[in-house]
Enzyme design. Structure first.
Site, PDB file in Angstrom:
ATOM      1  N   LYS A  37       0.788  -1.233   0.000  1.00 49.57           N
ATOM      2  CA  LYS A  37       0.000   0.000   0.000  1.00 49.57           C
ATOM      3  C   LYS A  37       0.822   1.286   0.000  1.00 49.57           C
ATOM      4  O   LYS A  37       0.315   2.359  -0.292  1.00 49.57           O
ATOM      5  CB  LYS A  37      -0.926   0.002   1.211  1.00 49.57           C
ATOM      6  CG  LYS A  37      -0.219   0.074   2.557  1.00 49.57           C
ATOM      7  CD  LYS A  37      -1.250   0.140   3.679  1.00 49.57           C
ATOM      8  CE  LYS A  37      -0.568   0.204   5.029  1.00 49.57           C
ATOM      9  NZ  LYS A  37      -1.500   0.374   6.127  1.00 49.57           N
ATOM     10  N   GLY A  42       9.838  -2.433  -0.438  1.00 55.62           N
ATOM     11  CA  GLY A  42      10.952  -2.414   0.514  1.00 55.62           C
ATOM     12  C   GLY A  42      10.533  -2.159   1.954  1.00 55.62           C
ATOM     13  O   GLY A  42      11.346  -2.298   2.869  1.00 55.62           O
ATOM     14  N   THR A  44       9.340  -0.890   5.693  1.00 54.82           N
ATOM     15  CA  THR A  44       9.950  -0.014   6.695  1.00 54.82           C
ATOM     16  C   THR A  44      11.447   0.095   6.429  1.00 54.82           C
ATOM     17  O   THR A  44      12.016   1.186   6.427  1.00 54.82           O
ATOM     18  CB  THR A  44       9.739  -0.626   8.103  1.00 54.82           C
ATOM     19  OG1 THR A  44       8.335  -0.815   8.303  1.00 54.82           O
ATOM     20  CG2 THR A  44      10.299   0.265   9.182  1.00 54.82           C
ATOM     21  N   GLU A 191      20.933   4.911  17.642  1.00 59.30           N
ATOM     22  CA  GLU A 191      21.341   5.271  16.270  1.00 59.30           C
ATOM     23  C   GLU A 191      20.860   6.684  15.921  1.00 59.30           C
ATOM     24  O   GLU A 191      21.658   7.524  15.483  1.00 59.30           O
ATOM     25  CB  GLU A 191      20.766   4.262  15.260  1.00 59.30           C
ATOM     26  CG  GLU A 191      21.488   2.909  15.291  1.00 59.30           C
ATOM     27  CD  GLU A 191      21.081   1.955  14.170  1.00 59.30           C
ATOM     28  OE1 GLU A 191      21.682   0.890  14.066  1.00 59.30           O
ATOM     29  OE2 GLU A 191      20.151   2.275  13.382  1.00 59.30           O
ATOM     30  N   GLU A 207      16.400   5.867  29.626  1.00 60.88           N
ATOM     31  CA  GLU A 207      16.216   4.421  29.465  1.00 60.88           C
ATOM     32  C   GLU A 207      15.748   3.800  30.779  1.00 60.88           C
ATOM     33  O   GLU A 207      16.342   4.026  31.823  1.00 60.88           O
ATOM     34  CB  GLU A 207      17.518   3.768  28.975  1.00 60.88           C
ATOM     35  CG  GLU A 207      17.564   2.251  29.023  1.00 60.88           C
ATOM     36  CD  GLU A 207      16.430   1.543  28.281  1.00 60.88           C
ATOM     37  OE1 GLU A 207      16.202   1.860  27.099  1.00 60.88           O
ATOM     38  OE2 GLU A 207      15.772   0.678  28.892  1.00 60.88           O
ATOM     39  N   HIS A 450      46.836  -9.776   7.345  1.00 58.13           N
ATOM     40  CA  HIS A 450      47.482  -8.728   8.127  1.00 58.13           C
ATOM     41  C   HIS A 450      47.811  -7.545   7.229  1.00 58.13           C
ATOM     42  O   HIS A 450      48.300  -7.753   6.125  1.00 58.13           O
ATOM     43  CB  HIS A 450      48.784  -9.266   8.742  1.00 58.13           C
ATOM     44  CG  HIS A 450      49.547  -8.229   9.497  1.00 58.13           C
ATOM     45  ND1 HIS A 450      49.163  -7.812  10.745  1.00 58.13           N
ATOM     46  CD2 HIS A 450      50.647  -7.499   9.159  1.00 58.13           C
ATOM     47  CE1 HIS A 450      50.014  -6.874  11.162  1.00 58.13           C
ATOM     48  NE2 HIS A 450      50.921  -6.666  10.217  1.00 58.13           N
TER      49      HIS A 450
END
Ligand code: FAD
Ligand code: NAI
Length: 471
Positions: A37, A42, A44, A191, A207, A450
């Site tokens: 819709k 893709g 969220t 984030e 939190e 390395h």
């Protein structure tokens, strides 16, 4: 859609779970339709989640690096300015490229894409309200519900996506807020809080729990990343709950108190980000028309083959059990189709990685120390700091560590936890090791190039069964 034709598979929702299932079904020769819709594919993840947030994380990190971390590298830069408008456009370009890409893959794999809102009419029929007007119906031998999730609202704070925002508003702010309060120190809070903190906001994260990053994050790692983010300027109030908020005036008032009750405080902000979790989304899907129920957390109940109690109707992705992650949704999309075409599908829920894309990144797979302690499992720890890794040193990016947790008796890897540069890429190796049932010694005896950051991974494994060389 042609009303007469019955599809082998009809998928409601074109997010990661739905679109991946659609492509897999097309590749497997099934006649498949996917109803979405939003107007773009893709879900969220591509539109308002993983992709736009990573674009902003990447570019805000670049800005922050240029502002704070160039002189010691011998790079002298002149005036540095944020052009938020262009940063947002760069994000939109990435999103558009990827959502269009999925549309192309639909064509390539013969998936019929129906733009509209789907609802069950009966157990085999989805009625679709088309985005362009009008209605249609599409029938399926099999139906997948892949309608995803939405952010959990905070009672009393009405989201307007301008100054009272979810992650959707947080990827589209038009100017940098002076003060931002983030309710919830989970992955979204950290984030998106990082993005706006780097762009100049004074960010305070409130939190409820005693640690940031959610309960899946290893406590030792959580403490480390909290210190690093605090050094970057973010403020934290742990063991603290938001009791109410008042956004009636321009300066938003947020009441907080100690989680166990007691000390109260009033915070003010010009933007408040509500990031207290996400919940499955099934509104308007007409589940009542077919007698399907959701559990107390809104999740569609399924068996191991993703079947609801109506066996040809399956549910995958955020709308059902498990971590709300794009790669988990993707695995389920493939497996659910394989259950139709081959009677067999497979997802290893013990080996699904988690990544938090702050700087440095945090990544983990398997179990953490606090979980193993609670289960009474005997384990060993092997860790290695990036400050002893040659590549991290050349990059002047040495914060963090790799931590292996192994079975004390067998050396089998139980969990890998990383905080450090590129942790999100490095965890793929830990995931593969867990998937193959590897021991720490298997990893420690594998040659790693390395100088790379991955040598810290190898040396942490060595430390779990013996000794690291460089620490
Ligand atoms: P969704 O992606 O939510 O897709 C469901 C789709 O169904 C939606 O497009 C919706 O429009 C459509 N739909 C719903 N009902 C109907 C209907 N009746 N008819 C037609 N269509 C309908 N995960 C990661 O792994 N990595 C990340 O970095 C990451 N970052 C994130 C950042 C943010 C800010 C957020 C919010 C989430 C992030 N996630 C991330 C989580 C990830 O986005 C979800 O786990 C993933 O999108 C779930 O896929 P899904 O297909 O189950 O649901
Ligand atoms: P979350 O569940 O990760 O974190 C929510 C946090 O809010 C928890 O730590 C919780 O204790 C806290 N909280 C709840 N109520 C509170 C209150 N009243 N006061 C203070 N704190 C409170 O949920 P979040 O961050 O909203 O993310 C939702 C989902 O999106 C997650 O499941 C995550 O998997 C997914 N996601 C994944 C990303 C990634 O993989 N990098 C990025 C962003 C989202």
């Amino acid at each position: 859609a042609s009303e007469a034709e019955e599809k082998d598979l009809v998928i409601v929702g074109g997010g990661v779970a739905g679109y991946v299932a659609a492509i897999k079904a097309g590749q497997s020769g099934l006649k498949v339709a996917c109803i979405e819709k939003r107007g773009t594919l893709g879900g969220t993840c591509l539109n308002v989640g993983c992709i736009p947030s990573k674009s902003l994380l990447n570019n805000s990190h670049l800005l922050h690096t240029i502002q704070h971390d160039t002189k010691n590298r011998g790079i002298e830069v002149g005036d540095i300015k944020l052009n938020l408008d262009v940063m947002m456009k760069a994000k939109d370009t990435s999103v558009q490229g990827l959502t269009k890409g999925v549309e192309f893959l639909f064509k390539k794999n013969n998936v019929e894409y129906i733009k509209g809102t789907g609802a069950f009419k009966d157990e085999h029929t989805i009625a679709v309200n088309l985005n362009d007007g009008g209605e249609t119906e599409v029938k399926g031998k099999n139906i997948f519900i892949a309608t995803g999730s939405e952010s959990t609202p905070f009672p009393g704070l009405t989201i307007n996506e301008e100054n009272v925002i979810t992650s959707t508003g947080a990827i589209a702010l038009k100017k940098v807020p002076k003060k931002m309060v983030v309710i919830g120190g989970g992955i979204i809070g950290l984030e998106m809080g990082s993005v706006w903190s780097r762009l100049g906001s004074e960010v305070t994260v409130v939190e409820f729990l005693g640690q940031i990053g959610g309960p899946g994050m290893d406590q030792e790692i959580s403490k480390q990343i909290q210190k690093m983010l605090a050094k970057q300027g973010m403020k934290f109030k742990l063991n603290t709950k938001v009791t109410k908020g008042d956004a009636s005036a321009e300066s938003i008032k947020i009441n907080v108190e100690a989680a166990k009750g007691g000390k109260e405080e009033l915070l003010d902000a010009d933007v408040v980000l509500v990031a207290i979790g996400r919940r499955p989304y099934t509104a308007g899907l007409g589940l009542e028309n077919i007698g399907l129920d959701v559990d107390e957390r809104g999740r569609l109940v399924i068996d191991q083959e993703y079947r609801t109690k109506i066996p040809h109707i399956r549910a995958i992705g955020d709308v059902t059990f498990g971590p709300m992650l794009a790669h988990k949704a993707e695995e389920e999309g493939v497996a659910a189709v394989e259950f139709i075409t081959k009677n067999y599908g497979h997802v290893n829920y013990n080996a699904i990685p988690s990544v938090m894309y702050t700087h440095p990144e945090v990544a983990w797979v398997g179990q953490n120390e606090q979980e193993l302690k609670a289960q009474g499992v005997k384990y060993k720890i092997g860790s290695f700091p990036f400050s002893a890794n040659s590549r991290a040193k050349t990059n002047l990016d040495t914060e963090g560590m790799v931590k292996f947790i192994t079975d004390a008796e067998t050396d089998r890897i139980l969990g890998v936890h990383i905080v450090g540069p590129n942790a999100g890429e490095m965890i793929a190796e830990g995931t593969l090791a867990l998937e193959y049932g590897a021991s720490a010694e298997d990893v420690g005896r594998t040659s790693h190039a390395h100088p790379t950051l991955s040598e810290a991974f190898k040396e942490a494994a060595m430390a779990a069964y013996g000794k690291a060389i460089h620490y």
